[in-house]
Write a protein that holds these residues in place. Structure first.
Motif, PDB file in Angstrom:
ATOM      1  N   PRO A 137       0.375  -1.582  -0.171  1.00 34.29           N
ATOM      2  CA  PRO A 137       0.095  -0.156  -0.316  1.00 34.29           C
ATOM      3  C   PRO A 137       1.080   1.181  -0.269  1.00 34.29           C
ATOM      4  O   PRO A 137       2.292   0.914   0.299  1.00 34.29           O
ATOM      5  N   PRO A 138       0.197   2.429  -0.903  1.00 29.46           N
ATOM      6  CA  PRO A 138      -1.071   2.713  -1.304  1.00 29.46           C
ATOM      7  C   PRO A 138      -1.004   2.363  -2.280  1.00 29.46           C
ATOM      8  O   PRO A 138      -2.137   3.295  -3.550  1.00 29.46           O
ATOM      9  N   PHE A 139      -0.256   2.489  -3.208  1.00 30.11           N
ATOM     10  CA  PHE A 139      -0.138   1.639  -4.239  1.00 30.11           C
ATOM     11  C   PHE A 139      -1.157   0.371  -5.261  1.00 30.11           C
ATOM     12  O   PHE A 139      -1.305   0.667  -5.902  1.00 30.11           O
ATOM     13  N   ALA A 140      -0.938  -0.436  -4.175  1.00 23.24           N
ATOM     14  CA  ALA A 140      -1.670  -1.553  -4.380  1.00 23.24           C
ATOM     15  C   ALA A 140      -2.672  -1.271  -4.794  1.00 23.24           C
ATOM     16  O   ALA A 140      -3.816  -2.968  -4.050  1.00 23.24           O
ATOM     17  N   THR A 141      -3.661  -0.951  -5.133  1.00 22.47           N
ATOM     18  CA  THR A 141      -5.074  -0.422  -4.928  1.00 22.47           C
ATOM     19  C   THR A 141      -6.165  -0.585  -5.945  1.00 22.47           C
ATOM     20  O   THR A 141      -4.821  -0.323  -7.348  1.00 22.47           O
ATOM     21  N   GLY A 142      -6.856  -0.736  -6.452  1.00 20.91           N
ATOM     22  CA  GLY A 142      -7.158  -0.477  -8.174  1.00 20.91           C
ATOM     23  C   GLY A 142      -7.287   1.360  -7.921  1.00 20.91           C
ATOM     24  O   GLY A 142      -7.265   1.120  -9.096  1.00 20.91           O
TER      25      GLY A 142
END
Length: 254
Positions: A28-33
């Motif tokens: 996180p916070p980049f591994a989100t839809g």
């Protein structure tokens, strides 16, 4: 205008991009839809260019065998570091899930489009709040700095110690549960006392419909205490970011 890149520079850029891409896909916070894959790929290449001067000295030979082996190692290293980062920040969402369970909100589940899964109300809310505060408090810069420093502590030709990784995973998992309890414990204690008071009230006055009173009372207490707890969330997210950065650095130096 001709731009010439040496073989070592190309190999360094490729391997660094693999490690960073694997990390961005999990951490996180980049591994989100909410972050498109194209943006993550562009960010991975940009960060790889930033660390290329540091990592170039440890680039493996430009041969098929060493390149494939190193690429697999960088993929595993990036995914492992990303998992450790996500493990720490999962404490915030776990605290929300504990609040849902205690406050009675676990009966309602909502679909989370960012993680493509179902989660409880406050679990989802706390997850979104943590993602927002990571950027608002500049904790993402601390996390990125800690990750990029792993190219010095764990160079491209280095090998991650599995025993040290196991130890840090245990510490990270323990820290996640402790942090989740620290966030949710005050509210859980108040709700527990409210349940005890309602139980005593039902014994004193059996004709009173306790169930009819308990639901609005617990909802009011939960919402009020969650609102009061907002003041402490930026400090908690900042501490989690610093812990994640130091944890990734320790992985490389262990």
């Amino acid at each position: 205008m001709n731009i010439e890149l040496g073989t070592a520079s190309v190999v360094t850029l490729l391997l660094a991009s693999i490690r960073i891409t694997a990390w961005l896909a999990v951490a996180p916070p980049f591994a989100t839809g909410g972050v498109p894959r194209t943006v993550r790929l562009m960010l991975a290449v940009g960060l790889a260019l930033a660390v290329s001067n540091t990592a170039r000295a440890h680039a493996p030979a430009a041969e098929l065998g060493p390149l494939v082996t190193s690429a697999v190692e960088q993929l595993l290293i990036g995914a492992s570091l990303g998992f450790l980062t996500r493990l720490l920040f999962s404490a915030v969402e776990a605290a929300g899930a504990l609040i849902d369970l205690t406050g009675g909100f676990s009966l309602a589940f909502a679909y989370d489009p960012l993680s493509a899964s179902t989660t409880s109300v406050f679990g989802k809310f706390y997850g979104l709040l943590a993602t927002t505060l990571i950027f608002a408090t500049n904790a993402h810069l601390v996390i990125l700095q800690g990750f990029l420093r792993t190219f010095s502590s764990l160079p491209l030709d280095g090998t991650m110690s599995l025993s040290h990784l196991d130890t840090e995973l245990v510490h990270g998992l323990t820290g996640m549960f402790v942090a989740a309890l620290q966030i949710a414990a005050p509210l859980i204690a108040v709700l527990f006392l409210a349940d005890v008071a309602l139980g005593l009230l039902s014994r004193i006055s059996p004709q009173l419909n306790v169930f009819q009173v308990s639901f609005p009372l617990k909802i009011m207490l939960t919402l009020g205490l969650v609102g009061l707890g907002f003041a402490t969330m930026p400090r908690i997210v900042t501490q989690l970011g610093s812990t994640a950065a130091s944890l990734m650095i320790r992985i490389g130096t262990g």
